[in-house]
Design a protein around this motif. Structure first.
Motif, PDB file in Angstrom:
ATOM      1  N   ILE A   1       3.045  10.558   4.089  1.00 61.20           N
ATOM      2  CA  ILE A   1       2.232   9.368   4.320  1.00 61.20           C
ATOM      3  C   ILE A   1       2.469   8.930   5.758  1.00 61.20           C
ATOM      4  O   ILE A   1       3.572   8.501   6.091  1.00 61.20           O
ATOM      5  CB  ILE A   1       2.604   8.218   3.367  1.00 61.20           C
ATOM      6  CG1 ILE A   1       2.452   8.640   1.908  1.00 61.20           C
ATOM      7  CG2 ILE A   1       1.755   6.979   3.664  1.00 61.20           C
ATOM      8  CD1 ILE A   1       3.046   7.643   0.919  1.00 61.20           C
TER       9      ILE A   1
ATOM     10  N   LYS B   1       2.229   1.720  -3.483  1.00 56.95           N
ATOM     11  CA  LYS B   1       1.163   2.265  -4.332  1.00 56.95           C
ATOM     12  C   LYS B   1       0.997   3.762  -4.108  1.00 56.95           C
ATOM     13  O   LYS B   1       0.889   4.537  -5.060  1.00 56.95           O
ATOM     14  CB  LYS B   1      -0.144   1.512  -4.033  1.00 56.95           C
ATOM     15  CG  LYS B   1      -1.366   2.083  -4.695  1.00 56.95           C
ATOM     16  CD  LYS B   1      -1.373   1.857  -6.173  1.00 56.95           C
ATOM     17  CE  LYS B   1      -2.758   2.194  -6.725  1.00 56.95           C
ATOM     18  NZ  LYS B   1      -2.699   2.816  -8.010  1.00 56.95           N
ATOM     19  N   ARG B   2       0.999   4.186  -2.848  1.00 60.02           N
ATOM     20  CA  ARG B   2       0.846   5.617  -2.548  1.00 60.02           C
ATOM     21  C   ARG B   2       2.024   6.424  -3.100  1.00 60.02           C
ATOM     22  O   ARG B   2       1.837   7.515  -3.624  1.00 60.02           O
ATOM     23  CB  ARG B   2       0.731   5.824  -1.039  1.00 60.02           C
ATOM     24  CG  ARG B   2      -0.531   5.256  -0.439  1.00 60.02           C
ATOM     25  CD  ARG B   2      -1.464   6.356  -0.005  1.00 60.02           C
ATOM     26  NE  ARG B   2      -2.737   5.818   0.410  1.00 60.02           N
ATOM     27  CZ  ARG B   2      -3.157   5.794   1.664  1.00 60.02           C
ATOM     28  NH1 ARG B   2      -2.414   6.296   2.622  1.00 60.02           N
ATOM     29  NH2 ARG B   2      -4.343   5.304   1.948  1.00 60.02           N
ATOM     30  N   LEU B   3       3.232   5.897  -2.962  1.00 57.63           N
ATOM     31  CA  LEU B   3       4.408   6.593  -3.479  1.00 57.63           C
ATOM     32  C   LEU B   3       4.373   6.673  -5.007  1.00 57.63           C
ATOM     33  O   LEU B   3       4.690   7.714  -5.592  1.00 57.63           O
ATOM     34  CB  LEU B   3       5.689   5.908  -2.998  1.00 57.63           C
ATOM     35  CG  LEU B   3       5.992   6.058  -1.501  1.00 57.63           C
ATOM     36  CD1 LEU B   3       7.104   5.104  -1.080  1.00 57.63           C
ATOM     37  CD2 LEU B   3       6.337   7.489  -1.143  1.00 57.63           C
TER      38      LEU B   3
ATOM     39  N   ASP C   1       1.663   6.661  -6.879  1.00 57.16           N
ATOM     40  CA  ASP C   1       0.600   7.613  -7.213  1.00 57.16           C
ATOM     41  C   ASP C   1       1.065   9.058  -7.053  1.00 57.16           C
ATOM     42  O   ASP C   1       0.551   9.956  -7.715  1.00 57.16           O
ATOM     43  CB  ASP C   1      -0.643   7.371  -6.354  1.00 57.16           C
ATOM     44  CG  ASP C   1      -1.374   6.088  -6.725  1.00 57.16           C
ATOM     45  OD1 ASP C   1      -1.069   5.501  -7.786  1.00 57.16           O
ATOM     46  OD2 ASP C   1      -2.256   5.670  -5.940  1.00 57.16           O
ATOM     47  N   ALA C   2       2.025   9.284  -6.151  1.00 52.91           N
ATOM     48  CA  ALA C   2       2.541  10.634  -5.907  1.00 52.91           C
ATOM     49  C   ALA C   2       3.662  10.998  -6.879  1.00 52.91           C
ATOM     50  O   ALA C   2       4.206  12.095  -6.811  1.00 52.91           O
ATOM     51  CB  ALA C   2       3.032  10.750  -4.475  1.00 52.91           C
TER      52      ALA C   2
ATOM     53  N   VAL D   1      -2.060   4.322   7.420  1.00 52.75           N
ATOM     54  CA  VAL D   1      -2.149   3.275   6.390  1.00 52.75           C
ATOM     55  C   VAL D   1      -2.278   1.916   7.065  1.00 52.75           C
ATOM     56  O   VAL D   1      -3.028   1.052   6.609  1.00 52.75           O
ATOM     57  CB  VAL D   1      -0.926   3.334   5.442  1.00 52.75           C
ATOM     58  CG1 VAL D   1      -0.985   2.216   4.413  1.00 52.75           C
ATOM     59  CG2 VAL D   1      -0.848   4.685   4.755  1.00 52.75           C
TER      60      VAL D   1
ATOM     61  N   GLU E   1      -5.816   1.455   8.052  1.00 52.64           N
ATOM     62  CA  GLU E   1      -6.625   1.273   6.845  1.00 52.64           C
ATOM     63  C   GLU E   1      -6.510  -0.158   6.321  1.00 52.64           C
ATOM     64  O   GLU E   1      -7.513  -0.800   6.003  1.00 52.64           O
ATOM     65  CB  GLU E   1      -6.147   2.276   5.793  1.00 52.64           C
ATOM     66  CG  GLU E   1      -6.976   2.319   4.552  1.00 52.64           C
ATOM     67  CD  GLU E   1      -6.427   3.336   3.555  1.00 52.64           C
ATOM     68  OE1 GLU E   1      -6.532   3.056   2.347  1.00 52.64           O
ATOM     69  OE2 GLU E   1      -5.899   4.389   3.966  1.00 52.64           O
TER      70      GLU E   1
ATOM     71  N   LYS F   1       0.836  -1.205   0.000  1.00 50.97           N
ATOM     72  CA  LYS F   1       0.000   0.000   0.000  1.00 50.97           C
ATOM     73  C   LYS F   1       0.874   1.260   0.000  1.00 50.97           C
ATOM     74  O   LYS F   1       0.551   2.242  -0.669  1.00 50.97           O
ATOM     75  CB  LYS F   1      -0.930  -0.013   1.208  1.00 50.97           C
ATOM     76  CG  LYS F   1      -1.947   1.087   1.222  1.00 50.97           C
ATOM     77  CD  LYS F   1      -3.310   0.505   1.062  1.00 50.97           C
ATOM     78  CE  LYS F   1      -4.365   1.570   1.134  1.00 50.97           C
ATOM     79  NZ  LYS F   1      -5.468   1.216   0.273  1.00 50.97           N
ATOM     80  N   LEU F   2       1.992   1.222   0.730  1.00 55.04           N
ATOM     81  CA  LEU F   2       2.911   2.359   0.740  1.00 55.04           C
ATOM     82  C   LEU F   2       3.549   2.545  -0.642  1.00 55.04           C
ATOM     83  O   LEU F   2       3.686   3.679  -1.119  1.00 55.04           O
ATOM     84  CB  LEU F   2       3.996   2.162   1.797  1.00 55.04           C
ATOM     85  CG  LEU F   2       3.524   2.197   3.243  1.00 55.04           C
ATOM     86  CD1 LEU F   2       4.657   1.814   4.182  1.00 55.04           C
ATOM     87  CD2 LEU F   2       2.954   3.557   3.601  1.00 55.04           C
TER      88      LEU F   2
END
Length: 184
Positions: free
Chosen positions: A143, A82-84, A86-87, A148, A151, A79-80
């Motif tokens: 983040i 993915k967030r990175l 996306d950023a 996370v 979540e 998930k981390l």
């Protein structure tokens, strides 16, 4: 991955003081569940496992017919990632950050905030570090790993998991027959 004040500083203070629930050892989640919980495609998951970015820690397949099993921590890191992505952080920088995160214990992960300027990833473990990074113009987004964590925990609560068992337990029937035939 660098700390904002001292790039070589491995030890820093804690950003979060809330208790983190203990994780049950040997519980794993199959690839499709990991994808759903982390918000990644199976193709990404497979590529990252094959290239060593994130291999499943509960059970890594040793041949055809064996199911990968990802731990809670693996899914948190997915998930981390993915967030990175996306950023706009490059996969090369993400690899550096994930290598650093692997060295930490699971409990430590919940107490850090990842900050990035889109090019580099910084680890902050105190409010002062976050403020210093933002004041210096380096942090564009952050983040909070603890958020996370919660979540992912909530998402996985309603998804199927399985216990890692002896070798061969994750194999389909055909693979078990092949293995039995080889040993006789």
């Amino acid at each position: 991955m660098r700390g904002p004040q001292d790039p070589a500083s491995p030890e820093q203070g804690l950003l979060f003081t809330s208790d983190v629930p203990a994780l049950e050892e040997g519980i794993g989640y199959r690839g499709p569940t990991a994808c759903s919980a982390a918000g990644v495609t199976y193709r990404q998951l497979d590529y990252w496992a094959r290239t060593g970015l994130l291999e499943p820690s509960v059970r890594n397949p040793s041949g055809s017919g064996t199911q990968r099993l990802y731990s809670f921590r693996d899914i948190l890191v997915l998930k981390l990632i993915k967030r990175l992505l996306d950023a706009g952080v490059s996969l090369q920088q993400i690899r550096v950050a994930i290598t650093h995160l692997r060295e930490r214990g699971v409990q430590d992960l919940a107490h850090i905030t990842l900050m990035s300027d889109g090019a580099s990833v910084y680890e902050c473990t105190s409010d002062d570090e976050v403020i210093d990074l933002v004041r210096g113009g380096q942090g564009v987004f952050g983040i909070a790993v603890g958020s996370v964590w919660r979540e992912v925990e909530g998402t996985l609560a309603s998804m199927p998991s399985e216990k890692a068992e002896a070798p061969g337990a994750g194999e389909d029937e055909l693979s078990q027959r092949r293995r039995a035939r080889k040993s006789s």
